[in-house]
Design an enzyme around this catalytic site. Structure first.
Site, mmCIF file in Angstrom:
data_model
loop_
_atom_site.group_PDB
_atom_site.id
_atom_site.type_symbol
_atom_site.label_atom_id
_atom_site.label_comp_id
_atom_site.label_asym_id
_atom_site.label_seq_id
_atom_site.Cartn_x
_atom_site.Cartn_y
_atom_site.Cartn_z
ATOM 1 N N LYS A 8 0.563 -1.063 -0.414
ATOM 2 C CA LYS A 8 0.039 -0.566 0.086
ATOM 3 C C LYS A 8 0.907 0.978 0.612
ATOM 4 C CE LYS A 8 -1.146 3.022 2.954
ATOM 5 N NZ LYS A 8 -1.572 3.988 1.496
ATOM 6 N N GLY A 36 6.843 5.020 7.560
ATOM 7 C CA GLY A 36 6.217 6.131 7.680
ATOM 8 C C GLY A 36 6.211 6.605 9.104
ATOM 9 N N SER A 37 5.219 7.579 9.596
ATOM 10 C CA SER A 37 5.945 8.363 10.447
ATOM 11 C C SER A 37 5.366 7.191 12.256
ATOM 12 C CB SER A 37 4.620 9.226 11.347
ATOM 13 O OG SER A 37 3.479 8.699 11.124
ATOM 14 N N THR A 38 5.688 7.785 12.968
ATOM 15 C CA THR A 38 6.591 7.072 14.232
ATOM 16 C C THR A 38 4.489 7.332 14.900
ATOM 17 O OG1 THR A 38 8.473 7.967 15.475
ATOM 18 C CG2 THR A 38 6.705 7.398 16.573
ATOM 19 N N ARG A 39 4.707 8.428 14.617
ATOM 20 C CA ARG A 39 2.724 8.090 15.140
ATOM 21 C C ARG A 39 1.841 6.300 14.756
ATOM 22 N NH1 ARG A 39 -2.607 9.648 13.200
ATOM 23 N NH2 ARG A 39 -1.394 10.366 11.092
ATOM 24 N N GLU A 94 10.163 1.151 10.361
ATOM 25 C CA GLU A 94 11.017 2.315 9.923
ATOM 26 C C GLU A 94 10.344 3.993 10.204
ATOM 27 O OE1 GLU A 94 14.487 1.667 9.213
ATOM 28 O OE2 GLU A 94 12.993 -0.550 9.049
ATOM 29 N N CYS A 117 13.724 11.238 6.248
ATOM 30 C CA CYS A 117 13.779 10.989 7.333
ATOM 31 C C CYS A 117 15.073 10.988 8.089
ATOM 32 C CB CYS A 117 13.540 9.309 7.511
ATOM 33 S SG CYS A 117 14.416 8.486 6.519
ATOM 34 N N GLU A 128 9.517 16.427 15.385
ATOM 35 C CA GLU A 128 9.991 16.236 13.410
ATOM 36 C C GLU A 128 9.228 17.591 12.614
ATOM 37 O OE1 GLU A 128 8.206 12.326 11.699
ATOM 38 O OE2 GLU A 128 10.776 12.811 10.315
HETATM 39 P P1 NAD Z 1 2.155 8.340 7.564
HETATM 40 O O1 NAD Z 1 3.198 7.334 8.634
HETATM 41 O O2 NAD Z 1 1.792 9.906 7.951
HETATM 42 O O3 NAD Z 1 2.055 7.216 6.292
HETATM 43 C C1 NAD Z 1 3.199 6.727 5.789
HETATM 44 C C2 NAD Z 1 2.340 5.592 5.398
HETATM 45 O O4 NAD Z 1 1.172 5.155 6.353
HETATM 46 C C3 NAD Z 1 1.413 5.326 3.816
HETATM 47 O O5 NAD Z 1 1.180 5.487 3.385
HETATM 48 C C4 NAD Z 1 -0.132 6.043 4.764
HETATM 49 O O6 NAD Z 1 -1.463 6.073 4.478
HETATM 50 C C5 NAD Z 1 -0.364 4.832 5.819
HETATM 51 N N1 NAD Z 1 -1.212 5.062 7.249
HETATM 52 C C6 NAD Z 1 -1.246 6.450 7.540
HETATM 53 N N2 NAD Z 1 -2.742 6.122 8.063
HETATM 54 C C7 NAD Z 1 -2.456 4.638 8.790
HETATM 55 C C8 NAD Z 1 -2.927 3.415 9.449
HETATM 56 N N3 NAD Z 1 -4.268 4.162 10.003
HETATM 57 N N4 NAD Z 1 -2.686 1.888 9.676
HETATM 58 C C9 NAD Z 1 -2.236 2.031 8.521
HETATM 59 N N5 NAD Z 1 -1.493 2.438 7.290
HETATM 60 C C10 NAD Z 1 -2.029 4.286 7.830
HETATM 61 O O7 NAD Z 1 3.532 8.957 7.289
HETATM 62 P P2 NAD Z 1 4.056 9.686 5.761
HETATM 63 O O8 NAD Z 1 3.735 10.827 6.381
HETATM 64 O O9 NAD Z 1 3.983 9.262 4.722
HETATM 65 O O10 NAD Z 1 6.014 10.069 5.660
HETATM 66 C C11 NAD Z 1 6.964 11.018 6.627
HETATM 67 C C12 NAD Z 1 7.433 9.879 7.492
HETATM 68 O O11 NAD Z 1 7.936 8.715 7.373
HETATM 69 C C13 NAD Z 1 8.164 10.652 8.534
HETATM 70 O O12 NAD Z 1 7.744 10.869 9.667
HETATM 71 C C14 NAD Z 1 9.475 10.056 7.831
HETATM 72 O O13 NAD Z 1 10.313 10.904 9.323
HETATM 73 C C15 NAD Z 1 9.117 9.111 7.912
HETATM 74 N N6 NAD Z 1 10.447 7.616 7.580
HETATM 75 C C16 NAD Z 1 10.675 6.875 8.030
HETATM 76 C C17 NAD Z 1 11.818 6.136 6.902
HETATM 77 C C18 NAD Z 1 12.972 5.276 7.749
HETATM 78 O O14 NAD Z 1 13.084 5.033 6.698
HETATM 79 N N7 NAD Z 1 12.795 5.087 9.287
HETATM 80 C C19 NAD Z 1 12.390 6.414 6.135
HETATM 81 C C20 NAD Z 1 11.548 7.907 5.593
HETATM 82 C C21 NAD Z 1 10.424 8.104 5.738
#
Ligand code: NAD
Length: 494
Positions: free
Chosen positions: A189, A242-245, A265, A299, A398
Site C-alpha cells: 500500500k 512512515g511516521s512514528t505516530r 522504519e 527521515c 519532527e
Molecule cells: P505516515 O505515517 O503518515 O504514512 C505512511 C504510510 O502509512 C502511508 O502509506 C499512509 O497511508 C499509511 N497510514 C497512515 N495511517 C495509517 C493507519 N492508520 N493504518 C495503516 N496505514 C496507515 O507518514 P508519511 O507522512 O507518509 O511519511 C513521513 C514519515 O515517514 C516521517 O515521519 C519520516 O521520518 C518517515 N520516514 C522514515 C524513514 C525511515 O527509514 N525510518 C524513511 C522515510 C520516511
C-alpha cells in the site's frame, strides 16, 4: 541528463496507471471510489486513483495466499527468482526517465535527485538483493553425533508493505526487493500522496516474469487500505516506513489481530555534531544538504545542528553561504535543488513550526515563513533558525521540512547528551578530525546510523534503520532479508 524543455515535453506525454494492481491486472476499487493525485508544483490533477479498502485488501490477500501456496514463486530455486528480479531491474532501467518523472510529478522531488539518486538506488537495491539470494546458506547446529539439527530460512508467506511519499520508488524498493527475493507474496500500500510509480513497478514485475499475484499494489488511504492490511488475519509480516505516530498504531493493530510481525522504519530528528576541529567548509556544505535536499522531507534529515561554541560564528556564516545553493524552483528543471512540499498540509506544518520557533525565542537568519500563492505550488523556503535549544518545540518534534535549528555546545559530553536528548534515534552526523573522538562519539550516540565527516551515505550493502521511536528493523543489506524469513529448525535423531 535531459534539458528542462525535454523533461517538460516528456511530462506532458506521460500516462498514468490509476487502478489497483492485483493478480497481474489493473482493476478499480470494489467500491468504485477514487482519490485525486495532485502535482504539488502546479496543484493540477494528475489522475484519479483507485481508493482501495477492506474489500480490496481481502481479495488481494486471499489471492496472494493462494499464489504463495502454489509455489510458483515461493518454491522455485532462488536462482530463478534472482533471474526474474534481475530482468525486472533491467526493465526499470530501460524506463528510468519515466520513473524519474512519475515521482517528480507526484510528490515534487527535483528531477535531478530522481535521476541521480532515487532511480539508480532503487534499481541497485533490486539487483543487489536479487543477486544475494542464491548465496545464502542454511546452518547445521552443533548438537552432537546422534542428531542432525538443520536451520532453514523460509519465506514467511504474505507480506504487507506500507510506504511513505518522500522517496516513493526507493522506499518501496527497500521493502519489496528482500520480501520478494525471499519468496514471499507481497501486497504494497503506497502512500496516497505518491502511488503512481509503484503501480508501474508492479506491471513491469509481471513483464519480467515474476508470476501474477506475487506483487500487488493497492493504493488507498492509511485508515482504509492500510488499516485493513495491518489488521488482516492472513498477513504474516507487516513492513512499514512512515511516521512514528502511525508506527505505534500498527503495533496495536498487530496485537488486536494475529500478532503479525511488524517492522517499523519511523520518524527522526537527527543531530549533527560539529566539533571545533571539523573541516568547516565540508561540514557546512554537508549540513546544508542534510536539511535542505528533498525539501527537508527526509527521515534522516539532520534538523538539529549542534556546533562547538568556539567556532559557531564562523561555521554559521559558512552554512548560510552553502545553503544559498538550495532554492525552490520547478522540480522539472534539472537546475532546481528544491521542489515544493508534497502538499498544502505539509506546507502548513512547516509554517507552524517556523512561527513556533520565533515565538519561543529563535532568530530566523535565513528563509522564514512560506509565501504561498494559490495555484502556484506548495513552495517553502530553506530556513535556518539560530539561538535554538532542546527545550523548544521545533527542536523536539519532527517537522519533515526545510527548517534547521542551530544550537551550541561547549564540551564533548554535553554534545552527546544534547544529541541523545530526543525520543528519536535514526541517524547522526559527527564532524571532527580527531579519530578517537569520532569513535567515542559514534559509540555513545543513540542512533541506528552514524556518519563521520559525511552525511547520508550508504549503498545497498549497508543497513538502514533506527532505534528508540525511530523503529526497529533494518532495510537494505543482507539484514533486510531477516525481516521476511522465518527460521525453522528440523532435528533428526540418527
Ligand atoms: P505516515 O505515517 O503518515 O504514512 C505512511 C504510510 O502509512 C502511508 O502509506 C499512509 O497511508 C499509511 N497510514 C497512515 N495511517 C495509517 C493507519 N492508520 N493504518 C495503516 N496505514 C496507515 O507518514 P508519511 O507522512 O507518509 O511519511 C513521513 C514519515 O515517514 C516521517 O515521519 C519520516 O521520518 C518517515 N520516514 C522514515 C524513514 C525511515 O527509514 N525510518 C524513511 C522515510 C520516511
Amino acid at each position: 541528463m535531459k534539458s528542462y524543455s525535454e523533461w517538460q515535453t516528456q511530462s506532458k506525454n506521460l500516462s498514468f496507471h490509476n487502478n489497483a494492481y492485483i493478480n497481474g491486472g489493473f482493476q478499480a476499487a470494489v467500491s468504485g471510489d477514487t482519490f485525486p493525485c495532485i502535482n504539488p508544483a502546479t496543484e493540477k490533477l494528475l489522475a484519479d486513483v483507485a481508493s482501495c479498502d477492506q474489500a480490496d485488501v481481502d481479495i488481494a490477500v486471499a489471492n496472494a495466499r493462494e499464489v504463495f501456496k502454489s509455489g510458483v514463486w515461493s518454491e522455485i530455486p532462488p536462482r530463478e527468482r534472482k533471474k526474474a528480479m534481475q530482468k525486472w531491474a533491467n526493465l526499470i532501467e530501460q524506463h528510468q526517465d519515466e520513473f524519474a518523472l512519475l515521482d517528480t510529478l507526484d510528490m515534487g522531488k527535483s528531477i535531478s535527485e530522481m535521476v541521480n539518486i532515487d532511480v539508480p538506488d532503487a534499481i541497485d537495491c533490486i539487483r543487489w538483493t536479487a543477486e544475494s539470494i542464491d548465496k545464502i546458506y542454511g546452518e547445521i547446529a552443533p548438537t552432537g553425533d546422534d542428531t542432525l539439527a538443520m536451520i532453514h530460512h523460509q519465506p514467511v508467506g504474505v507480506v504487507g508493505a506500507i510506504t511513505p511519499w518522500n522517496y516513493p520508488l526507493l522506499m518501496v524498493s527497500w521493502k519489496i526487493a528482500p520480501a520478494l527475493a525471499a519468496g514471499n507474496s507481497v501486497i504494497l500500500k503506497p502512500s496516497e500522496k505518491s502511488p503512481l510509480s509503484a503501480l508501474r513497478l508492479a506491471e513491469l514485475a509481471v513483464e519480467a516474469g515474476i508470476p501474477a499475484g506475487v506483487f500487488n499494489v493497492l493504493p488507498g488511504f492509511g485508515h482504509t487500505a492500510g488499516k485493513a492490511l495491518a489488521l488482516h488475519m492472513d498477513v504474516n509480516v507487516l513492513a512499514f516506513t512512515g511516521s512514528t505516530r502511525v508506527a505505534g498504531m500498527l503495533m496495536g493493530y498487530a496485537g488486536e489481530s494475529n500478532m503479525k510481525r511488524v517492522w517499523l522504519e519511523a520518524g527522526g530528528k537527527s543531530p549533527n555534531l560539529v566539533f571545533a576541529d571539523a573541516d568547516i567548509k565540508a561540514a557546512a556544505a554537508a549540513s546544508a544538504a542534510a536539511i535542505f535536499c528533498n525539501q527537508g522531507e527526509v527521515c534522516i534529515a539532520c534538523s538539529r545542528l549542534y556546533v562547538d561554541k568556539s567556532i559557531k560564528e564562523e561555521f554559521v556564516a559558512a552554512l548560510v553561504e552553502a545553503a544559498a545553493s538550495f532554492q525552490p524552483g520547478d522540480p522539472l528543471d534539472p537546475a532546481t535543488t528544491m521542489g515544493p512540499m508534497v502538499d498544502g498540509t505539509q506546507l502548513a506544518i512547516v509554517e507552524r513550526y517556523i512561527r513556533s520557533a520565533e515565538e519561543e525565542g529563535g532568530q530566523v537568519i535565513m528563509g522564514g515563513v512560506p509565501e504561498y500563492q494559490e495555484g502556484k505550488g506548495f513552495f517553502a523556503k530553506p530556513t535556518i533558525v539560530d539561538g535554538a535549544h532542546n527545550g523548544m518545540t521545533f527542536v523536539k518534534e519532527e517537522i519533515f521540512g526545510p527548517v534547521l535549528a542551530v544550537c551550541e555546545f561547549e564540551t564533548e559530553e554535553e554534545a552527546i547528551a544534547l544529541a541523545n536528548d530526543s525520543v528519536y534515534g535514526l541517524g547522526a552526523a559527527v564532524w571532527t578530525q580527531n579519530l578517537s573522538r569520532a569513535h567515542r562519539v559514534s559509540r555513545k550516540v543513540e542512533s541506528g546510523m552514524v556518519w563521520v565527516n559525511t552525511w547520508g551515505e550508504g549503498d545497498s550493502t549497508v543497513p538502514f534503520g533506527g532505534v528508540k521511536a525511530s523503529g526497529n528493523g533494518r532495510d537494505k543489506s543482507l539484514h533486510a532479508l531477516e525481516k521476511y524469513t522465518d527460521i525453522k529448525n528440523v532435528l533428526i535423531r540418527l
